[in-house]
Design a protein around this motif. Structure first.
Motif, PDB file in Angstrom:
ATOM      1  N   HIS A 127       0.862  -1.177   0.000  1.00 19.22           N
ATOM      2  CA  HIS A 127       0.000   0.000   0.000  1.00 19.22           C
ATOM      3  C   HIS A 127       0.897   1.224   0.000  1.00 19.22           C
ATOM      4  O   HIS A 127       1.907   1.272   0.701  1.00 19.22           O
ATOM      5  CB  HIS A 127      -0.895  -0.026   1.248  1.00 19.22           C
ATOM      6  CG  HIS A 127      -1.309   1.331   1.736  1.00 19.22           C
ATOM      7  ND1 HIS A 127      -2.260   2.092   1.104  1.00 19.22           N
ATOM      8  CD2 HIS A 127      -0.888   2.079   2.795  1.00 19.22           C
ATOM      9  CE1 HIS A 127      -2.407   3.241   1.757  1.00 19.22           C
ATOM     10  NE2 HIS A 127      -1.580   3.249   2.787  1.00 19.22           N
ATOM     11  N   ASN A 128       0.550   2.227  -0.790  1.00 14.44           N
ATOM     12  CA  ASN A 128       1.317   3.469  -0.813  1.00 14.44           C
ATOM     13  C   ASN A 128       0.423   4.604  -0.331  1.00 14.44           C
ATOM     14  O   ASN A 128      -0.637   4.845  -0.916  1.00 14.44           O
ATOM     15  CB  ASN A 128       1.838   3.766  -2.215  1.00 14.44           C
ATOM     16  CG  ASN A 128       2.920   4.830  -2.203  1.00 14.44           C
ATOM     17  OD1 ASN A 128       2.741   5.894  -1.622  1.00 14.44           O
ATOM     18  ND2 ASN A 128       4.045   4.546  -2.851  1.00 14.44           N
ATOM     19  N   GLY A 169      -5.261   6.410   9.522  1.00 11.30           N
ATOM     20  CA  GLY A 169      -4.162   5.527   9.884  1.00 11.30           C
ATOM     21  C   GLY A 169      -3.346   5.016   8.721  1.00 11.30           C
ATOM     22  O   GLY A 169      -2.154   4.726   8.867  1.00 11.30           O
ATOM     23  N   ARG A 170      -3.974   4.901   7.552  1.00  9.29           N
ATOM     24  CA  ARG A 170      -3.250   4.372   6.392  1.00  9.29           C
ATOM     25  C   ARG A 170      -2.151   5.308   5.910  1.00  9.29           C
ATOM     26  O   ARG A 170      -1.317   4.914   5.083  1.00  9.29           O
ATOM     27  CB  ARG A 170      -4.235   4.085   5.253  1.00  9.29           C
ATOM     28  CG  ARG A 170      -4.808   2.678   5.302  1.00  9.29           C
ATOM     29  CD  ARG A 170      -5.769   2.413   4.167  1.00  9.29           C
ATOM     30  NE  ARG A 170      -7.081   2.980   4.429  1.00  9.29           N
ATOM     31  CZ  ARG A 170      -8.096   2.954   3.568  1.00  9.29           C
ATOM     32  NH1 ARG A 170      -7.928   2.415   2.379  1.00  9.29           N
ATOM     33  NH2 ARG A 170      -9.265   3.463   3.866  1.00  9.29           N
ATOM     34  N   MET A 171      -2.118   6.548   6.411  1.00  7.31           N
ATOM     35  CA  MET A 171      -1.036   7.466   6.055  1.00  7.31           C
ATOM     36  C   MET A 171       0.296   7.021   6.629  1.00  7.31           C
ATOM     37  O   MET A 171       1.354   7.459   6.167  1.00  7.31           O
ATOM     38  CB  MET A 171      -1.343   8.872   6.576  1.00  7.31           C
ATOM     39  CG  MET A 171      -2.452   9.598   5.862  1.00  7.31           C
ATOM     40  SD  MET A 171      -2.901  11.170   6.667  1.00  7.31           S
ATOM     41  CE  MET A 171      -1.346  12.043   6.689  1.00  7.31           C
ATOM     42  N   PHE A 172       0.259   6.159   7.634  1.00 10.78           N
ATOM     43  CA  PHE A 172       1.443   5.878   8.450  1.00 10.78           C
ATOM     44  C   PHE A 172       1.955   4.453   8.276  1.00 10.78           C
ATOM     45  O   PHE A 172       2.560   3.893   9.189  1.00 10.78           O
ATOM     46  CB  PHE A 172       1.115   6.152   9.916  1.00 10.78           C
ATOM     47  CG  PHE A 172       0.577   7.536  10.155  1.00 10.78           C
ATOM     48  CD1 PHE A 172       1.436   8.619  10.263  1.00 10.78           C
ATOM     49  CD2 PHE A 172      -0.796   7.766  10.222  1.00 10.78           C
ATOM     50  CE1 PHE A 172       0.937   9.899  10.461  1.00 10.78           C
ATOM     51  CE2 PHE A 172      -1.302   9.036  10.428  1.00 10.78           C
ATOM     52  CZ  PHE A 172      -0.432  10.113  10.539  1.00 10.78           C
ATOM     53  N   THR A 173       1.753   3.887   7.097  1.00 16.41           N
ATOM     54  CA  THR A 173       2.194   2.514   6.855  1.00 16.41           C
ATOM     55  C   THR A 173       2.272   2.232   5.354  1.00 16.41           C
ATOM     56  O   THR A 173       1.604   2.883   4.547  1.00 16.41           O
ATOM     57  CB  THR A 173       1.222   1.514   7.515  1.00 16.41           C
ATOM     58  OG1 THR A 173       1.694   0.186   7.303  1.00 16.41           O
ATOM     59  CG2 THR A 173      -0.187   1.656   6.949  1.00 16.41           C
ATOM     60  N   LEU A 174       3.092   1.247   5.009  1.00 15.01           N
ATOM     61  CA  LEU A 174       3.137   0.714   3.649  1.00 15.01           C
ATOM     62  C   LEU A 174       2.424  -0.634   3.566  1.00 15.01           C
ATOM     63  O   LEU A 174       2.401  -1.261   2.513  1.00 15.01           O
ATOM     64  CB  LEU A 174       4.587   0.565   3.189  1.00 15.01           C
ATOM     65  CG  LEU A 174       5.316   1.880   2.877  1.00 15.01           C
ATOM     66  CD1 LEU A 174       6.820   1.641   2.746  1.00 15.01           C
ATOM     67  CD2 LEU A 174       4.772   2.521   1.605  1.00 15.01           C
ATOM     68  N   LYS A 175       1.867  -1.074   4.689  1.00 14.37           N
ATOM     69  CA  LYS A 175       1.153  -2.346   4.765  1.00 14.37           C
ATOM     70  C   LYS A 175      -0.348  -2.106   4.685  1.00 14.37           C
ATOM     71  O   LYS A 175      -0.836  -0.981   4.801  1.00 14.37           O
ATOM     72  CB  LYS A 175       1.484  -3.063   6.084  1.00 14.37           C
ATOM     73  CG  LYS A 175       2.946  -3.431   6.257  1.00 14.37           C
ATOM     74  CD  LYS A 175       3.304  -4.638   5.451  1.00 14.37           C
ATOM     75  CE  LYS A 175       4.701  -5.133   5.786  1.00 14.37           C
ATOM     76  NZ  LYS A 175       5.042  -6.360   5.029  1.00 14.37           N
ATOM     77  N   ARG A 176      -1.096  -3.178   4.516  1.00 14.87           N
ATOM     78  CA  ARG A 176      -2.555  -3.113   4.570  1.00 14.87           C
ATOM     79  C   ARG A 176      -2.993  -3.220   6.027  1.00 14.87           C
ATOM     80  O   ARG A 176      -3.343  -4.291   6.512  1.00 14.87           O
ATOM     81  CB  ARG A 176      -3.163  -4.242   3.733  1.00 14.87           C
ATOM     82  CG  ARG A 176      -2.955  -4.097   2.248  1.00 14.87           C
ATOM     83  CD  ARG A 176      -3.842  -2.992   1.681  1.00 14.87           C
ATOM     84  NE  ARG A 176      -3.610  -2.803   0.250  1.00 14.87           N
ATOM     85  CZ  ARG A 176      -4.182  -1.861  -0.485  1.00 14.87           C
ATOM     86  NH1 ARG A 176      -4.999  -1.006   0.092  1.00 14.87           N
ATOM     87  NH2 ARG A 176      -3.928  -1.757  -1.774  1.00 14.87           N
TER      88      ARG A 176
END
Length: 480
Positions: free
Chosen positions: A97-98, A438-445
């Motif tokens: 995820h980007n 929260g998805r702003m802070f990870t490259l994972k799902r």
């Protein structure tokens, strides 16, 4: 919560303590409320100073109130409910995820005064000593050669480096001015350090969740990012780091050791010492982002990993961007054994740091104005933190989990699994509320049901109502 035992009717301090306890349990005193001073208690109840102090000590022992240096006593217990802590992250979910598009969307709102920016982790202008900074600029123009138009030495303003070195004694840094290099903010310090230490295709180990700026920088340099399990209280899981280092694939570690953004965790001293020992064993450098270390709520500033660095493998990075002047872009790095390489990197990419703003910050540090400002800022932010916890407890759905940082600017909020915080963002922005999904802070799902919110704005009734609106939006998503 156990109530205070009635030891004796004749013990005045217990009567006073029971009266305050009753007000807390009945909701007349709420979390974050400031209590009367010791002197005021003496006047109100006609008791001695020692009796009043004993009453507050009794309440402190029951975790009902807390004392804050040079500020007073505050209610720290909510009788109804307090949200649980978020789970330790387990970044093993499959799929890439980007966060680039999410970050761009959220940060288009910066500068829009009509929107409540829970998404922005900087202090509001009202919390900054802008008038004093303006005077500092005028003074610097008068005293600097060429009124500040001349180049500084490549390593940076000597006075600023000397004052930062002195400041480092607060956490056992034991640095000298020759150990430091000034930069255009903390991210610039991290960027120079990273470009010095790794090459495209290398792997860096970070906490998870991780500040999105680190993700984007690593992406621009062609690096692989290994996200490791992280606890909301104590930071990166030591066993997970040890396992990762044992593979010999990790070329660099990057940690926010004090009041991590976005999780708010603070590594205990023994963890910091263990991390430094591990990295020294495997000869892996550590870039330590200590951007938030000065914004602590306890009695003293937390130590850094750099405190325990004997081999020069820790590159300690800091700035005043989160505490004093975000737009001045004044930062620094103590690069240890990599000093000469980082200086060369700075020379290639920027030649010199900004002369005028470095001088202003140096004067603030040298004349004691910075510490005076920090005392007020810490007190305000601690009160904000307690008010946010109270508001989230009151307005958000039951089962909401929230971090409890003892410093910094941000809370990590974990919602029901059914809540998608990107959808929440879209609904909230229509109400002129901006959050950081929260998805702003990870490259994972992962972290789809999480968000970061800032408490860096002055607390008022309008902000309380805005959190209530946000809580109602979340509740509506659970029933729709």
């Amino acid at each position: 919560m156990k109530t205070i035992v009635r030891k004796s009717k004749d013990l005045l301090y217990l009567r006073i303590a029971r009266g305050i306890e009753r007000q807390i349990h009945e909701g007349l005193l709420k979390i974050g409320d400031k209590l009367p001073s010791i002197r005021m208690v003496c006047r109100q109840h006609g008791v001695s100073m020692s009796t009043a102090q004993q009453a507050y000590l009794e309440l402190e022992s029951r975790a009902l109130i807390e004392s804050r240096p040079q500020s007073g006593y505050y209610v720290s217990y909510c009788p109804h409910r307090q949200p649980a802590f978020p789970e330790t992250s387990r970044p093993s979910q499959p799929g890439a995820h980007n966060p680039r598009d999410i970050v761009d969307k959220v940060f288009r709102t910066i500068g829009n005064n009509d929107i409540t920016l829970f998404s922005l982790s900087v202090p509001a202008d009202e919390l900054l000593p802008i008038a004093k900074l303006n005077k500092g600029v005028v003074q610097a123009i008068r005293t600097l050669p060429g009124s500040g138009t001349a180049y500084e030495p490549i390593q940076g303003n000597e006075k600023l480096r000397r004052d930062i070195a002195r400041w480092s004694f607060n956490w056992g840094g034991n640095l000298g001015e020759q150990d430091l290099i000034t930069t255009a903010g903390c991210m610039n310090a991290i960027s120079f350090s990273m470009m010095t230490l790794v090459r495209p295709g290398d792997t860096i180990a970070v906490e998870s969740p991780v500040y999105f700026g680190i993700i984007r920088l690593a992406e621009s340099l062609g690096l692989n990012v290994l996200e490791l399990p992280t606890n909301a209280k104590t930071g990166i899981e030591i066993d997970a780091l040890k396992k990762a280092l044992a593979t010999n694939k990790v070329k660099l570690c990057l940690l926010v050791s004090n009041f991590n953004n976005p999780l708010g965790s603070c590594m205990p001293d023994e963890h910091k010492k263990a991390v430094v020992a591990l990295l020294q064993h495997y000869n892996v450098p550590l870039i330590e982002d200590d951007l938030y270390g000065d914004v602590y709520f306890g009695d003293s500033r937390p130590k850094c990993c750099k405190t325990f660095d004997e081999s020069g493998l820790v590159l300690w990075c800091g700035s005043v961007s989160k505490t004093l002047a975000p737009g001045y872009r004044v930062g620094w790095v103590a690069p240890g054994q990599f000093k000469n390489d980082v200086i060369r990197m700075k020379q290639v990419h920027s030649i010199s740091s900004t002369t005028l703003t470095q001088e202003v910050i140096a004067d603030f540090l040298e004349n004691g104005r910075y510490e005076s400002h920090l005392r007020r800022l810490r007190q305000t932010l601690h009160t904000n933190f307690l008010q946010y916890i109270r508001a989230i407890s009151d307005y958000f759905p039951e089962g909401t989990k929230v971090s409890r940082p003892q410093g910094g600017f941000v809370l990590w909020v974990e919602l029901d699994k059914r809540i998608d915080t990107m959808e929440l963002y879209e609904r909230a922005i229509k109400k002129k509320i901006s959050i950081a999904p929260g998805r702003m802070f990870t490259l994972k799902r992962q972290f789809d049901n999480c968000m970061r919110i800032s408490y860096g704005m002055p607390w008022n009734e309008q902000l309380d109502n805005t959190l209530k609106t946000l809580g109602n939006l979340i509740k509506s998503m659970l029933v729709s």
